[in-house]
Scaffold this active site. Sequence first.
Site, PDB file in Angstrom:
ATOM      1  N   SER A 183      20.505  94.833  24.577  1.00 33.64           N
ATOM      2  CA  SER A 183      19.285  94.922  25.376  1.00 33.64           C
ATOM      3  C   SER A 183      19.068  96.319  25.949  1.00 33.64           C
ATOM      4  O   SER A 183      17.967  96.627  26.417  1.00 33.64           O
ATOM      5  CB  SER A 183      19.333  93.906  26.523  1.00 33.64           C
ATOM      6  OG  SER A 183      20.458  94.133  27.346  1.00 33.64           O
ATOM      7  N   HIS A 230      16.479  92.350  19.518  1.00 33.09           N
ATOM      8  CA  HIS A 230      16.732  91.941  20.899  1.00 33.09           C
ATOM      9  C   HIS A 230      15.968  90.649  21.195  1.00 33.09           C
ATOM     10  O   HIS A 230      14.775  90.664  21.476  1.00 33.09           O
ATOM     11  CB  HIS A 230      16.303  93.073  21.848  1.00 33.09           C
ATOM     12  CG  HIS A 230      16.445  92.737  23.293  1.00 33.09           C
ATOM     13  ND1 HIS A 230      15.649  93.300  24.268  1.00 33.09           N
ATOM     14  CD2 HIS A 230      17.288  91.878  23.933  1.00 33.09           C
ATOM     15  CE1 HIS A 230      15.991  92.814  25.441  1.00 33.09           C
ATOM     16  NE2 HIS A 230      16.971  91.947  25.265  1.00 33.09           N
ATOM     17  N   GLU A 235      12.425  91.799  20.202  1.00 33.01           N
ATOM     18  CA  GLU A 235      12.148  93.230  20.215  1.00 33.01           C
ATOM     19  C   GLU A 235      12.938  93.894  19.078  1.00 33.01           C
ATOM     20  O   GLU A 235      14.166  93.863  19.076  1.00 33.01           O
ATOM     21  CB  GLU A 235      12.574  93.787  21.570  1.00 33.01           C
ATOM     22  CG  GLU A 235      12.239  95.224  21.822  1.00 33.01           C
ATOM     23  CD  GLU A 235      12.495  95.576  23.281  1.00 33.01           C
ATOM     24  OE1 GLU A 235      11.615  96.210  23.885  1.00 33.01           O
ATOM     25  OE2 GLU A 235      13.569  95.212  23.821  1.00 33.01           O
ATOM     26  N   ASN A 258      13.513  96.031  28.925  1.00 32.90           N
ATOM     27  CA  ASN A 258      14.371  96.292  30.072  1.00 32.90           C
ATOM     28  C   ASN A 258      14.024  97.577  30.797  1.00 32.90           C
ATOM     29  O   ASN A 258      14.315  97.712  31.991  1.00 32.90           O
ATOM     30  CB  ASN A 258      15.838  96.291  29.657  1.00 32.90           C
ATOM     31  CG  ASN A 258      16.379  94.880  29.530  1.00 32.90           C
ATOM     32  OD1 ASN A 258      15.868  93.956  30.152  1.00 32.90           O
ATOM     33  ND2 ASN A 258      17.406  94.694  28.729  1.00 32.90           N
TER      34      ASN A 258
END
Length: 288
Positions: free
Chosen positions: A125, A146, A158, A196
């Site tokens: 991540s 991800h 992702e 993130n």
Amino acid sequence: MDVRELSEVDTVGVVGAGTMGNGIAQVAAMAGYDVIMRDIETQYVDRGLDSIEDSLSRFVTKERLSQEEADEALDRVRGTTDLADLAAADLVVEAAVENMDIKRDIFADVDEVTDGDVVLATNTSTLSITTIAAATNRPEKVVGVHFMNPVPIMKGVEVVVGEKTAPEAVELAHEFSEALDKETWESDDKPGFVTNRILMPWLNEGIRAYDEGVASKEDIDRGMTLGTNVPMGPLTLADHIGLDICLDASETLHEELGDRYKPAYLLKRKVDAGDLGKKTGKGFYEYD
């Protein structure tokens, strides 16, 4: 570029049987793939298989799957502690702990046991795809996938492109994710990627607001869900992600991008106390 196409992928290897690993294994099995789920100890593998069975049972209860479909999906997942079993995989997805040294060791080992045309994907991540890929002899076939947590429920994946990731590997990552009934977006290999990079400051600011007495945890979460139309407020979401995972991600981004990503003090204190969120029964809230 010699990369296996999606039509040639029958067996998916998953490294890691924890929350993310067993979730990825489950959705791959539900999509009809045979799955080899590997972890370092039998107890972790067994726990992951139990989690998949429990999750499939909830899908049956909610009438999202028939009992027959759930049984067939579970039968497609084989657990193992033997890394060599991944030699049978046509695609490997790593979902181990968020630690660069561990991931690089895993990728170096998986690189040795899998065929050269197999794409190796990481569910990281925050960590650099390029750095992970450099541990292999096939950096052009290493890509980020991800998944969002919880994997069986969340629709997003992702896809992260490393410095040497080939277009064919990126295409396979998108196609495979879509075959699991997911929707994708793409990010360059920059710290935190899209999700993130934006999410962690939001979570930390919610935690700081609670710690500084701006409002109760319930009102912070309620204010964000009603005020911004997100499905969970920051404190509830942090509990669901795992406070240790949030802290690791924040510390990585703090190191890479500076003080705007500094972890909230209360987040660190909760992790030190062992209150990691839903998975331990207590975080900012308490859970059965």
